[in-house]
Design a protein around this motif. Structure first.
Motif, PDB file in Angstrom:
ATOM      1  N   ASN A  76      -6.536   0.679  -4.739  1.00 55.98           N
ATOM      2  CA  ASN A  76      -7.213  -0.601  -4.534  1.00 55.98           C
ATOM      3  C   ASN A  76      -6.458  -1.539  -3.599  1.00 55.98           C
ATOM      4  N   GLY A  77      -5.417  -1.029  -2.950  1.00 52.58           N
ATOM      5  CA  GLY A  77      -4.756  -1.779  -1.902  1.00 52.58           C
ATOM      6  C   GLY A  77      -3.687  -2.750  -2.351  1.00 52.58           C
ATOM      7  N   TYR A  78      -3.350  -2.744  -3.649  1.00 48.03           N
ATOM      8  CA  TYR A  78      -2.300  -3.634  -4.126  1.00 48.03           C
ATOM      9  C   TYR A  78      -0.920  -3.138  -3.665  1.00 48.03           C
ATOM     10  N   VAL A  79      -0.775  -1.826  -3.579  1.00 50.00           N
ATOM     11  CA  VAL A  79       0.473  -1.217  -3.103  1.00 50.00           C
ATOM     12  C   VAL A  79       0.129  -0.272  -1.957  1.00 50.00           C
ATOM     13  N   THR A  80       0.787  -0.484  -0.804  1.00 49.93           N
ATOM     14  CA  THR A  80       0.559   0.364   0.367  1.00 49.93           C
ATOM     15  C   THR A  80       1.887   0.987   0.785  1.00 49.93           C
ATOM     16  N   VAL A  81       1.876   2.312   0.958  1.00 51.47           N
ATOM     17  CA  VAL A  81       3.074   3.012   1.425  1.00 51.47           C
ATOM     18  C   VAL A  81       3.061   3.002   2.945  1.00 51.47           C
ATOM     19  N   LEU A  82       4.066   2.387   3.558  1.00 50.09           N
ATOM     20  CA  LEU A  82       4.161   2.274   5.011  1.00 50.09           C
ATOM     21  C   LEU A  82       4.717   3.567   5.615  1.00 50.09           C
ATOM     22  N   PRO A  83       4.563   3.763   6.935  1.00 43.50           N
ATOM     23  CA  PRO A  83       5.043   4.998   7.583  1.00 43.50           C
ATOM     24  C   PRO A  83       6.518   5.289   7.359  1.00 43.50           C
ATOM     25  N   ASP A  84       7.327   4.238   7.205  1.00 44.14           N
ATOM     26  CA  ASP A  84       8.761   4.480   6.997  1.00 44.14           C
ATOM     27  C   ASP A  84       9.105   4.760   5.534  1.00 44.14           C
ATOM     28  N   GLY A  85       8.092   4.857   4.689  1.00 49.73           N
ATOM     29  CA  GLY A  85       8.315   5.188   3.284  1.00 49.73           C
ATOM     30  C   GLY A  85       8.467   3.992   2.367  1.00 49.73           C
ATOM     31  N   THR A  86       8.604   2.818   2.944  1.00 45.51           N
ATOM     32  CA  THR A  86       8.708   1.618   2.109  1.00 45.51           C
ATOM     33  C   THR A  86       7.319   1.221   1.598  1.00 45.51           C
ATOM     34  N   GLU A  87       7.311   0.374   0.604  1.00 43.00           N
ATOM     35  CA  GLU A  87       6.049  -0.045   0.000  1.00 43.00           C
ATOM     36  C   GLU A  87       5.793  -1.515   0.269  1.00 43.00           C
ATOM     37  N   LYS A  88       4.552  -1.817   0.544  1.00 39.56           N
ATOM     38  CA  LYS A  88       4.124  -3.196   0.736  1.00 39.56           C
ATOM     39  C   LYS A  88       3.239  -3.585  -0.442  1.00 39.56           C
ATOM     40  N   ILE A  89       3.559  -4.726  -1.053  1.00 35.24           N
ATOM     41  CA  ILE A  89       2.783  -5.208  -2.187  1.00 35.24           C
ATOM     42  C   ILE A  89       1.884  -6.346  -1.725  1.00 35.24           C
ATOM     43  N   ASP A  90       0.601  -6.227  -1.978  1.00 34.87           N
ATOM     44  CA  ASP A  90      -0.369  -7.237  -1.554  1.00 34.87           C
ATOM     45  C   ASP A  90      -1.194  -7.658  -2.773  1.00 34.87           C
ATOM     46  N   PRO A  91      -0.921  -8.855  -3.325  1.00 34.70           N
ATOM     47  CA  PRO A  91      -1.662  -9.300  -4.507  1.00 34.70           C
ATOM     48  C   PRO A  91      -3.117  -9.652  -4.212  1.00 34.70           C
ATOM     49  N   ASN A  92      -3.476  -9.748  -2.915  1.00 35.79           N
ATOM     50  CA  ASN A  92      -4.834 -10.138  -2.547  1.00 35.79           C
ATOM     51  C   ASN A  92      -5.316  -9.281  -1.376  1.00 35.79           C
ATOM     52  N   PRO A  93      -5.501  -7.978  -1.605  1.00 36.93           N
ATOM     53  CA  PRO A  93      -5.794  -7.067  -0.498  1.00 36.93           C
ATOM     54  C   PRO A  93      -7.110  -7.347   0.214  1.00 36.93           C
ATOM     55  N   ASP A  94      -8.055  -8.008  -0.437  1.00 40.30           N
ATOM     56  CA  ASP A  94      -9.335  -8.298   0.203  1.00 40.30           C
ATOM     57  C   ASP A  94      -9.285  -9.574   1.041  1.00 40.30           C
ATOM     58  N   GLY A  95      -8.148 -10.307   0.908  1.00 36.94           N
ATOM     59  CA  GLY A  95      -8.046 -11.546   1.651  1.00 36.94           C
ATOM     60  C   GLY A  95      -8.855 -12.675   1.063  1.00 36.94           C
ATOM     61  N   ILE A  96      -9.284 -12.527  -0.175  1.00 34.74           N
ATOM     62  CA  ILE A  96     -10.052 -13.577  -0.859  1.00 34.74           C
ATOM     63  C   ILE A  96      -9.139 -14.198  -1.894  1.00 34.74           C
ATOM     64  N   VAL A  97      -8.609 -15.358  -1.609  1.00 33.75           N
ATOM     65  CA  VAL A  97      -7.636 -15.992  -2.480  1.00 33.75           C
ATOM     66  C   VAL A  97      -8.252 -16.249  -3.841  1.00 33.75           C
ATOM     67  N   GLY A  98      -7.514 -15.827  -4.875  1.00 31.36           N
ATOM     68  CA  GLY A  98      -7.967 -16.089  -6.244  1.00 31.36           C
ATOM     69  C   GLY A  98      -9.015 -15.126  -6.739  1.00 31.36           C
ATOM     70  N   SER A  99      -9.335 -14.087  -5.945  1.00 33.20           N
ATOM     71  CA  SER A  99     -10.369 -13.149  -6.390  1.00 33.20           C
ATOM     72  C   SER A  99      -9.890 -12.326  -7.565  1.00 33.20           C
ATOM     73  N   GLY A 100      -8.582 -11.990  -7.543  1.00 37.89           N
ATOM     74  CA  GLY A 100      -8.039 -11.171  -8.617  1.00 37.89           C
ATOM     75  C   GLY A 100      -8.561  -9.753  -8.586  1.00 37.89           C
ATOM     76  N   LYS A 101      -9.248  -9.351  -7.514  1.00 38.45           N
ATOM     77  CA  LYS A 101      -9.816  -8.014  -7.424  1.00 38.45           C
ATOM     78  C   LYS A 101      -9.189  -7.253  -6.264  1.00 38.45           C
ATOM     79  N   GLY A 102      -9.139  -5.944  -6.407  1.00 41.02           N
ATOM     80  CA  GLY A 102      -8.688  -5.111  -5.310  1.00 41.02           C
ATOM     81  C   GLY A 102      -9.864  -4.759  -4.417  1.00 41.02           C
ATOM     82  N   LYS A 103      -9.633  -3.855  -3.470  1.00 40.56           N
ATOM     83  CA  LYS A 103     -10.734  -3.488  -2.580  1.00 40.56           C
ATOM     84  C   LYS A 103     -11.387  -2.183  -3.001  1.00 40.56           C
ATOM     85  N   GLY A 104     -11.144  -1.788  -4.258  1.00 45.48           N
ATOM     86  CA  GLY A 104     -11.834  -0.630  -4.796  1.00 45.48           C
ATOM     87  C   GLY A 104     -13.053  -1.092  -5.559  1.00 45.48           C
ATOM     88  N   ASP A 105     -13.230  -0.578  -6.784  1.00 47.82           N
ATOM     89  CA  ASP A 105     -14.413  -0.950  -7.550  1.00 47.82           C
ATOM     90  C   ASP A 105     -14.250  -2.298  -8.239  1.00 47.82           C
TER      91      ASP A 105
END
Length: 302
Positions: A261-290
Motif C-alpha cells: 500500500n505504499g507505506y514502505v518503499t524499497v529503494l534501488p540501493d536497498g534502503t527503505e523509504k517510509i511514507d505515512p501518506n502515500p496517496d498525497g492526501i493529508v489526513g486520509s490515513g489510507k494507503g494506495k491499495g484497497d
C-alpha cells in the motif's frame, strides 16, 4: 493481614508437596511473623505482639515467595522472595488457620473468577461483571479478576469504566507476569480495537520495560503506532518483532501490507523509504491499495 490476636494452632506441619527431582517436601501454606510493639506511654506503657499472616510457597534456588493476607484472608498484593534460611528462622507455620480459613477463601475466590470467565466467554457480560466485581471486593488487586472486569467493560464498549481498570492494571507489576500474558494480550488488543490507542500504547510500553524482548509485544506496539498514524515507530517495532522471529506469519503479513500500500518503499540501493501518506492526501490515513487497515494481531504471548 495483621491483628493483635494470636491463634493457637499446635505444631502440625503446613501443607507440603514433593520438590520435583529432589525427593523432599517443599514449603507451602500459611505462616505468621511476630513483632513486638510498645503501646501507651509512661507507667501505662506495655508491649503488644503484632502478628502478620503470609501465604508462602517455595520456589527455585531455596527461595520462598511470601505474600501477605488481606482482611478477607486471601493472599493479596505484591509478593517477595525470602531466603530459605531466613524464612525458617522468622516464619511460623499456621496449618489449621490455612486449612480451616484461608484455603476455603482462596477456593471460593477462584470459583468466583472462573464463573466470571465462563460468563464472559458465553457473552453474558452483565453476569460476568457481577462475578468479577465480587472477586475484586474480596481481593482488589487480583490480576485475573481485574483483567476479566476490564475485558467485560471493553466487550460492552464502556470506555470510561474500562479506563478505570486500565489505570489500576498498568500499575500492577503482577499483571505483566508470564502466567498472565494471554490475559494481558487480550486486554491490550481490546484497548486498541476500542480506539483507546494512547492507553494501549502506555500499557504495552509498560510491558516492554518489564519484559524487554518479545516479538508479539513488539508486533502489537507496531499495530498501535500504525493506527495512530506514526509509521516510523510502527516500522521500527515491526522490524524489531521480525528480527526476533523472522518466521512470524502475522509480522510478515503486516510488512507485506505496508509495502503493497505504499507505506514502505524499497529503494534501488536497498534502503527503505517510509511514507505515512502515500496517496498525497493529508489526513486520509489510507494507503494506495484497497484502503482497508490490516487486522493481524500478535500471538498469545503478548
Amino acid at each position: 493481614m495483621s491483628d493483635q490476636q494470636s491463634h493457637s494452632q499446635g505444631e502440625a506441619k503446613p501443607e507440603r508437596g514433593k520438590v520435583e527431582g529432589v525427593g523432599r517436601d517443599k514449603i507451602k501454606g500459611v505462616f505468621s511473623t511476630q513483632t513486638v510493639e510498645k503501646v501507651g506511654t509512661g507507667t501505662t506503657q506495655r508491649k503488644a505482639i503484632q502478628k502478620t499472616y503470609w501465604f508462602c510457597e517455595e520456589g527455585k534456588e531455596d527461595l520462598i515467595q511470601v505474600q501477605p493476607l488481606n482482611k478477607n484472608y486471601v493472599p493479596s498484593g505484591p509478593s517477595r522472595a525470602v531466603a530459605k534460611e531466613e524464612f525458617l528462622g522468622k516464619f511460623n507455620p499456621e496449618p489449621e488457620f490455612y486449612v480451616q480459613t484461608v484455603y476455603p477463601k482462596m477456593r471460593e475466590l477462584e470459583n468466583t473468577i472462573k464463573r466470571g470467565e465462563d460468563h464472559r466467554e458465553a457473552g453474558r457480560v452483565y453476569s460476568a461483571e457481577l462475578e468479577f466485581k465480587e472477586a475484586t471486593t474480596v481481593d482488589e488487586e487480583n490480576v485475573r479478576a481485574n483483567f476479566g472486569l476490564g475485558l467485560t467493560y471493553l466487550d460492552r464498549g464502556d470506555a470510561v469504566k474500562a479506563n478505570d481498570i486500565f489505570e489500576r492494571l498498568v500499575n500492577l507489576e503482577a499483571a505483566f507476569d508470564q502466567e498472565h500474558k494471554h490475559l494481558f494480550n487480550d486486554f491490550g488488543i481490546n484497548l486498541r480495537k476500542n480506539k483507546m490507542l494512547e492507553q494501549a500504547l502506555e500499557y504495552y510500553h509498560r510491558a516492554e520495560r518489564l519484559e524487554g524482548h518479545d516479538e508479539n509485544l513488539f508486533h502489537n506496539i507496531a499495530r498501535v503506532y500504525y493506527e495512530l498514524g506514526d509509521l516510523e515507530h510502527c516500522v521500527e517495532y515491526l522490524k524489531r518483532s521480525l528480527q526476533l522471529n523472522p518466521g512470524m506469519e502475522e509480522g510478515k503479513l503486516f510488512m507485506e501490507y505496508l509495502k503493497k500500500n505504499g507505506y514502505v518503499t524499497v529503494l534501488p540501493d536497498g534502503t527503505e523509504k517510509i511514507d505515512p501518506n502515500p496517496d498525497g492526501i493529508v489526513g486520509s490515513g489510507k494507503g494506495k491499495g484497497d484502503g482497508k487497515p490490516i487486522d493481524v494481531d500478535g500471538g498469545a504471548k503478548f
